[in-house]
Write a protein that holds these residues in place. Sequence first.
Motif, PDB file in Angstrom:
ATOM      1  N   GLY A   6       3.397  62.148 -56.061  1.00 48.91           N
ATOM      2  CA  GLY A   6       3.711  62.759 -54.775  1.00 48.91           C
ATOM      3  C   GLY A   6       3.762  64.276 -54.796  1.00 48.91           C
ATOM      4  O   GLY A   6       3.575  64.916 -53.767  1.00 48.91           O
ATOM      5  N   LEU A   7       3.988  64.830 -55.967  1.00 51.21           N
ATOM      6  CA  LEU A   7       4.082  66.287 -56.097  1.00 51.21           C
ATOM      7  C   LEU A   7       2.872  66.904 -56.778  1.00 51.21           C
ATOM      8  O   LEU A   7       2.860  68.113 -57.033  1.00 51.21           O
ATOM      9  CB  LEU A   7       5.352  66.665 -56.883  1.00 51.21           C
ATOM     10  N   GLU A   8       1.845  66.115 -57.035  1.00 50.19           N
ATOM     11  CA  GLU A   8       0.729  66.634 -57.827  1.00 50.19           C
ATOM     12  C   GLU A   8      -0.043  67.757 -57.143  1.00 50.19           C
ATOM     13  O   GLU A   8      -0.750  68.509 -57.809  1.00 50.19           O
ATOM     14  CB  GLU A   8      -0.209  65.513 -58.263  1.00 50.19           C
ATOM     15  N   GLY A   9       0.116  67.947 -55.850  1.00 50.21           N
ATOM     16  CA  GLY A   9      -0.553  69.047 -55.151  1.00 50.21           C
ATOM     17  C   GLY A   9       0.213  70.355 -55.190  1.00 50.21           C
ATOM     18  O   GLY A   9      -0.202  71.332 -54.585  1.00 50.21           O
ATOM     19  N   ASN A  10       1.334  70.380 -55.907  1.00 50.09           N
ATOM     20  CA  ASN A  10       2.163  71.583 -55.982  1.00 50.09           C
ATOM     21  C   ASN A  10       2.203  72.101 -57.410  1.00 50.09           C
ATOM     22  O   ASN A  10       2.385  71.334 -58.347  1.00 50.09           O
ATOM     23  CB  ASN A  10       3.588  71.270 -55.509  1.00 50.09           C
ATOM     24  N   LEU A  11       2.051  73.405 -57.537  1.00 53.00           N
ATOM     25  CA  LEU A  11       2.042  74.044 -58.845  1.00 53.00           C
ATOM     26  C   LEU A  11       3.256  74.951 -59.011  1.00 53.00           C
ATOM     27  O   LEU A  11       3.652  75.647 -58.082  1.00 53.00           O
ATOM     28  CB  LEU A  11       0.786  74.901 -59.021  1.00 53.00           C
ATOM     29  N   CYS A  12       3.809  74.933 -60.206  1.00 49.96           N
ATOM     30  CA  CYS A  12       4.887  75.852 -60.588  1.00 49.96           C
ATOM     31  C   CYS A  12       4.404  76.602 -61.820  1.00 49.96           C
ATOM     32  O   CYS A  12       3.992  75.981 -62.795  1.00 49.96           O
ATOM     33  CB  CYS A  12       6.168  75.089 -60.902  1.00 49.96           C
ATOM     34  N   ARG A  13       4.493  77.908 -61.779  1.00 50.97           N
ATOM     35  CA  ARG A  13       4.039  78.707 -62.907  1.00 50.97           C
ATOM     36  C   ARG A  13       5.181  79.145 -63.811  1.00 50.97           C
ATOM     37  O   ARG A  13       4.956  79.794 -64.813  1.00 50.97           O
ATOM     38  CB  ARG A  13       3.262  79.910 -62.390  1.00 50.97           C
ATOM     39  N   CYS A  14       6.416  78.810 -63.455  1.00 49.71           N
ATOM     40  CA  CYS A  14       7.574  79.311 -64.215  1.00 49.71           C
ATOM     41  C   CYS A  14       8.365  78.237 -64.940  1.00 49.71           C
ATOM     42  O   CYS A  14       8.754  78.430 -66.087  1.00 49.71           O
ATOM     43  CB  CYS A  14       8.559  80.015 -63.280  1.00 49.71           C
ATOM     44  N   THR A  15       8.683  77.164 -64.263  1.00 52.99           N
ATOM     45  CA  THR A  15       9.761  76.297 -64.706  1.00 52.99           C
ATOM     46  C   THR A  15       9.344  75.159 -65.609  1.00 52.99           C
ATOM     47  O   THR A  15      10.011  74.846 -66.561  1.00 52.99           O
ATOM     48  CB  THR A  15      10.469  75.684 -63.478  1.00 52.99           C
ATOM     49  N   GLY A  16       8.303  74.490 -65.294  1.00 51.13           N
ATOM     50  CA  GLY A  16       8.045  73.191 -65.886  1.00 51.13           C
ATOM     51  C   GLY A  16       8.512  72.172 -64.872  1.00 51.13           C
ATOM     52  O   GLY A  16       9.366  72.457 -64.035  1.00 51.13           O
ATOM     53  N   TYR A  17       7.990  71.023 -64.941  1.00 55.75           N
ATOM     54  CA  TYR A  17       8.151  70.073 -63.843  1.00 55.75           C
ATOM     55  C   TYR A  17       9.300  69.089 -64.017  1.00 55.75           C
ATOM     56  O   TYR A  17       9.704  68.469 -63.051  1.00 55.75           O
ATOM     57  CB  TYR A  17       6.827  69.318 -63.642  1.00 55.75           C
ATOM     58  N   GLU A  18       9.835  68.938 -65.196  1.00 61.99           N
ATOM     59  CA  GLU A  18      10.868  67.929 -65.422  1.00 61.99           C
ATOM     60  C   GLU A  18      12.103  68.116 -64.535  1.00 61.99           C
ATOM     61  O   GLU A  18      12.562  67.154 -63.927  1.00 61.99           O
ATOM     62  CB  GLU A  18      11.263  67.882 -66.904  1.00 61.99           C
ATOM     63  N   PRO A  19      12.657  69.332 -64.409  1.00 65.66           N
ATOM     64  CA  PRO A  19      13.817  69.486 -63.521  1.00 65.66           C
ATOM     65  C   PRO A  19      13.481  69.175 -62.056  1.00 65.66           C
ATOM     66  O   PRO A  19      14.333  68.675 -61.319  1.00 65.66           O
ATOM     67  CB  PRO A  19      14.220  70.951 -63.685  1.00 65.66           C
TER      68      PRO A  19
END
Length: 167
Positions: free
Chosen positions: A131-144
């Motif tokens: 459900g979130l695969e269209g969103n990118l984060c360049r800082c955090t990592g996705y686990e939180p």
Amino acid sequence: MAEQIEVRLDVNGTDHQLSIEPRETLSDVVRDRLGLVGTKVSCDAQVCGACTVLVDGLAVSGCTYLAADADGAAVRTVEGLSRDGRLSALQQAFIDAAAFQCGFCTPGFLMAATALLEEQPDPSRDDVIVGLEGNLCRCTGYEPIVEAVLAAARMQRGHGSADEGNA
């Protein structure tokens, strides 16, 4: 002066009648015309998800979605998630899980996750990832972020607080 068209948008529960250029994107209208700057614009190419807003409950990329196509629709931005000064369960879960770092991508993740949880109130970890695969984060990592969405789902179902372990 460029051609103008009239559109009606219900944005976060408030009706707006606007004259816009047919080429204006939904993110430009909510940011520049309505002052709702929580919606971020980054890639302008429907790649990063920072501009995600909901149109009639469907998550869309505001940077490529024409405002004219939202005429008559209910549009929800990140500013529309809180109610009466209270954060939504999802917003609180993001805080509790420290699911952000610089915060630029956070509004898009919140809106994509809102759409997911409204469609699927009891998602699996894999459902959240997809459900979130269209969103990118360049800082955090996705686990939180994934943990925050799962915690919010539990909270919304009445099964504990956002900081409890996995369901």
